[in-house]
Design a protein around this motif. Structure first.
Motif, mmCIF file in Angstrom:
data_model
loop_
_atom_site.group_PDB
_atom_site.id
_atom_site.type_symbol
_atom_site.label_atom_id
_atom_site.label_comp_id
_atom_site.label_asym_id
_atom_site.label_seq_id
_atom_site.Cartn_x
_atom_site.Cartn_y
_atom_site.Cartn_z
ATOM 1 N N UNK A 139 0.826 -1.208 0.000
ATOM 2 C CA UNK A 139 0.000 0.000 0.000
ATOM 3 C C UNK A 139 0.859 1.257 0.000
ATOM 4 N N UNK A 140 0.247 2.361 -0.381
ATOM 5 C CA UNK A 140 0.947 3.632 -0.519
ATOM 6 C C UNK A 140 1.650 4.063 0.769
ATOM 7 N N UNK A 155 -5.244 1.596 -5.593
ATOM 8 C CA UNK A 155 -6.598 1.677 -5.031
ATOM 9 C C UNK A 155 -7.499 0.584 -5.592
ATOM 10 N N UNK A 156 -7.321 0.270 -6.872
ATOM 11 C CA UNK A 156 -8.119 -0.808 -7.462
ATOM 12 C C UNK A 156 -7.933 -2.109 -6.694
ATOM 13 N N UNK A 157 -6.694 -2.394 -6.298
ATOM 14 C CA UNK A 157 -6.420 -3.643 -5.586
ATOM 15 C C UNK A 157 -6.943 -3.594 -4.164
ATOM 16 N N UNK A 158 -6.585 -2.556 -3.418
ATOM 17 C CA UNK A 158 -6.944 -2.529 -2.001
ATOM 18 C C UNK A 158 -8.433 -2.284 -1.775
ATOM 19 N N UNK A 185 2.743 -10.000 -1.441
ATOM 20 C CA UNK A 185 2.066 -8.790 -0.980
ATOM 21 C C UNK A 185 2.442 -8.545 0.470
ATOM 22 N N UNK A 186 2.906 -7.333 0.754
ATOM 23 C CA UNK A 186 3.251 -6.925 2.119
ATOM 24 C C UNK A 186 2.301 -5.800 2.491
ATOM 25 N N UNK A 187 1.431 -6.029 3.446
ATOM 26 C CA UNK A 187 0.409 -5.022 3.703
ATOM 27 C C UNK A 187 -0.076 -5.024 5.143
ATOM 28 N N UNK A 188 -0.479 -3.852 5.594
ATOM 29 C CA UNK A 188 -1.307 -3.765 6.793
ATOM 30 C C UNK A 188 -2.734 -4.063 6.370
ATOM 31 N N UNK A 189 -3.688 -3.961 7.277
ATOM 32 C CA UNK A 189 -5.051 -4.370 6.920
ATOM 33 C C UNK A 189 -6.068 -3.240 6.974
ATOM 34 N N UNK A 190 -5.669 -2.057 7.448
ATOM 35 C CA UNK A 190 -6.636 -0.973 7.629
ATOM 36 C C UNK A 190 -6.097 0.355 7.107
ATOM 37 N N UNK A 191 -7.022 1.248 6.817
ATOM 38 C CA UNK A 191 -6.671 2.598 6.400
ATOM 39 C C UNK A 191 -6.256 3.423 7.619
ATOM 40 N N UNK A 192 -5.184 4.209 7.453
ATOM 41 C CA UNK A 192 -4.687 5.007 8.570
ATOM 42 C C UNK A 192 -5.660 6.108 8.962
ATOM 43 N N UNK A 193 -6.378 6.658 7.982
ATOM 44 C CA UNK A 193 -7.195 7.835 8.278
ATOM 45 C C UNK A 193 -8.471 7.516 9.039
ATOM 46 N N UNK A 194 -9.135 6.376 8.722
ATOM 47 C CA UNK A 194 -10.420 6.101 9.382
ATOM 48 C C UNK A 194 -10.503 4.728 10.033
ATOM 49 N N UNK A 195 -9.453 3.903 9.919
ATOM 50 C CA UNK A 195 -9.472 2.585 10.552
ATOM 51 C C UNK A 195 -10.301 1.553 9.823
ATOM 52 N N UNK A 196 -10.787 1.883 8.635
ATOM 53 C CA UNK A 196 -11.590 0.928 7.870
ATOM 54 C C UNK A 196 -10.740 -0.208 7.324
ATOM 55 N N UNK A 197 -11.368 -1.357 7.123
ATOM 56 C CA UNK A 197 -10.663 -2.547 6.631
ATOM 57 C C UNK A 197 -10.466 -2.469 5.123
ATOM 58 N N UNK A 209 -9.505 -5.783 0.155
ATOM 59 C CA UNK A 209 -8.727 -6.894 -0.374
ATOM 60 C C UNK A 209 -8.413 -7.941 0.703
ATOM 61 N N UNK A 210 -8.430 -7.561 1.961
ATOM 62 C CA UNK A 210 -8.113 -8.512 3.027
ATOM 63 C C UNK A 210 -9.111 -9.665 3.027
ATOM 64 N N UNK A 211 -10.383 -9.336 2.915
ATOM 65 C CA UNK A 211 -11.399 -10.389 2.856
ATOM 66 C C UNK A 211 -11.265 -11.244 1.609
#
Length: 290
Positions: free
Chosen positions: A112-113, A144-147, A165-177, A180-182
């Motif tokens: 992710x970015x 964005x298309x992927x996540x 893929x190396x990723x966290x699972x949530x958006x930093x700004x609002x905590x939303x999931x 793509x994780x699901x």
């Protein structure tokens, strides 16, 4: 540290300039708030440093070389992470990067970015980040298309021949999931090989087989990481719009229905107008968890 030490000769010779010292402190403090501001520090520091060393007695090249090497060795030996300094591990994939380097994961990486800058710094030159703050807007749309799993998101991964893929699972700004994780949870093309408190690593089925055999994890471990991230969001700001919803969803995926219901109900204390929380609580109530 070198800049602060450079003021000592001027203090001894009564040439200390308070304005220069205050200006330097101001520009040195900016990167503590916004890391990109570190680029301003050398511009200010060079003339201040030059003025300060003009008060120092002349010393030989050999002494300068020995002093410089001593400083480099000291910095090399100090483990700043062990003494509580340096990067906050809850914000960056620190341990995941250690894993990638130690286990020599092969292939092209997708990320992710928000973590691209850190991954580029830690993993260069073995791996390039897919995206970081320097990238063009077209790549940001594809990220964005992927996540967000918009359209044919898997085609993006295929086109760039992504192997892991190396990723966290949530958006930093609002905590939303991340959506793509699901999807990755249910997709047999991607295998989970690493999970910690803030990062997941998936490898494409058929690649990095030696690591799959050694480190393959049940996909259910994904939700442990999501719970951990959601709790970190709550600690930093319990009013983040989607954090409680994310925590409740992760608990539900673990079969912890009572914990999910309790989490979303608690979220209403901070977000009483959140319609999604109200709707989810209505579902939990119909299931008998209230």
């Amino acid at each position: 540290a070198l800049l602060l030490v450079s003021f000592i000769p001027s203090l001894i010779k009564r040439g200390f300039a308070l304005p220069s010292f205050l200006i330097l402190l101001f520009f040195a403090s900016l990167p503590l708030k916004v890391s990109r501001a570190i680029g301003l520090l050398p511009i200010v520091a060079i003339p201040v440093f030059a003025r300060n060393i003009s008060y120092a007695p002349p010393i030989g090249f050999k002494k300068v070389l020995i002093s410089g090497l001593t400083i480099l060795i000291l910095f090399k030996c100090i483990h700043f992470r062990d003494i509580g300094l340096g990067l906050k591990e809850e914000m960056f994939p620190v341990n995941a990067s250690d894993f990638i380097l130690r286990e020599r994961i092969e292939g092209n990486m997708f990320n992710p970015f928000d973590t691209g800058g850190y991954l580029g710094w830690r993993l260069y030159s073995r791996h390039k980040p897919f995206i970081d703050g320097r990238m063009a807007s077209s790549l940001l749309r594809e990220e964005s298309m992927v996540f967000d799993t918009i359209g044919n998101w898997k085609e993006v991964l295929d086109r760039y021949k992504v192997d892991f893929i190396v990723t966290n699972s949530t958006y930093l700004n609002d905590g939303g999931l991340f959506n793509v994780i699901g999807k990755l949870f249910a997709d047999n093309d991607w295998i989970l090989i690493y999970q910690d408190h803030n990062c997941l690593i998936f490898t494409r089925n058929g690649t990095n087989s030696h690591l799959v055999e050694k480190y393959r994890l049940p996909k259910s471990h994904i939700w442990d990481e999501v719970v951990s991230e959601a709790k970190n969001h709550i600690l930093s700001d319990p009013k983040k719009e989607r954090t409680w919803e994310t925590l409740g969803y992760a608990y539900s995926m673990q079969g912890r229905w009572k914990d999910a219901a309790a989490a979303e109900k608690k979220g209403l204390r901070y977000q009483p107008e959140n319609k999604r929380l109200h709707d989810n609580i209505a579902v939990f109530r119909s299931m008998g968890y209230y």
